[in-house]
Design an enzyme around this catalytic site. Sequence first.
Site, PDB file in Angstrom:
ATOM      1  N   HIS A  39       0.802  -1.543   0.174  1.00  0.00           N
ATOM      2  CA  HIS A  39       0.365   0.266   0.022  1.00  0.00           C
ATOM      3  C   HIS A  39       0.957   1.164  -0.124  1.00  0.00           C
ATOM      4  CE1 HIS A  39      -2.988  -2.614   2.581  1.00  0.00           C
ATOM      5  NE2 HIS A  39      -3.587  -2.833   0.824  1.00  0.00           N
ATOM      6  N   LYS A  93     -18.911  -4.642   7.499  1.00  0.00           N
ATOM      7  CA  LYS A  93     -17.726  -5.646   8.181  1.00  0.00           C
ATOM      8  C   LYS A  93     -16.726  -4.649   9.264  1.00  0.00           C
ATOM      9  CE  LYS A  93     -13.970  -7.019   5.389  1.00  0.00           C
ATOM     10  NZ  LYS A  93     -13.427  -7.149   3.687  1.00  0.00           N
ATOM     11  N   ARG A 135      -2.189  -5.659  -8.163  1.00  0.00           N
ATOM     12  CA  ARG A 135      -1.473  -6.357  -8.041  1.00  0.00           C
ATOM     13  C   ARG A 135      -0.713  -7.893  -9.013  1.00  0.00           C
ATOM     14  NH1 ARG A 135      -2.816  -8.982  -2.245  1.00  0.00           N
ATOM     15  NH2 ARG A 135      -4.944  -8.072  -3.970  1.00  0.00           N
ATOM     16  N   SER A 154      -3.602  -7.686   3.076  1.00  0.00           N
ATOM     17  CA  SER A 154      -3.080  -7.658   4.630  1.00  0.00           C
ATOM     18  C   SER A 154      -3.683  -8.902   4.644  1.00  0.00           C
ATOM     19  CB  SER A 154      -4.930  -6.350   4.542  1.00  0.00           C
ATOM     20  OG  SER A 154      -3.895  -4.401   4.249  1.00  0.00           O
TER      21      SER A 154
END
Length: 161
Positions: A17, A41, A90, A127
């Site tokens: 990040h 969430k 990515r 993450s």
Amino acid sequence: MTSAVYPGSFDPPTLGHLDVLERAAALFDQVTVAVLVNPDKRGLFSVEERSDLLREATANWPNVVVDSFSGLLVDYCSAHGIRAVVKGLRTVSDYDYEQPMAHMNRSLTGVETVFLTARPEFSFVSSSLVKQVAGLGGDITAYVWPSVAQALTTRLRPPAG
């Protein structure tokens, strides 16, 4: 002034990040890191904790600010006069996921999306994976800022004894 927003959950922020953010900060006059508030969430870290970790990691970048938002990203962009969204990619699956949102954001308000590809050394870092490795006692110091590693260790590992 050119400005962009780099949105995400950042639970926790990784060096991947920060790499994307640093490169975005070189392209724009100001970059806002916007931590998504998602009431549906539950993250490992609160939005405030994630924001604090990001502020510490970006303290030496004068054109980076940290904020949070809920609702539509394009509404946040409109409210703050931001014309570009930065997204890190990515893998091809990241692009497949992000492309429709980029089209929708441009269609809704004209906000453009700038994709920055991950450096190879961070292309596998997420993450979720960092949390998993940290939770199992693995060394994550190559993938996160030192304060993030400490926060993960404190949060995920039971106290000795």
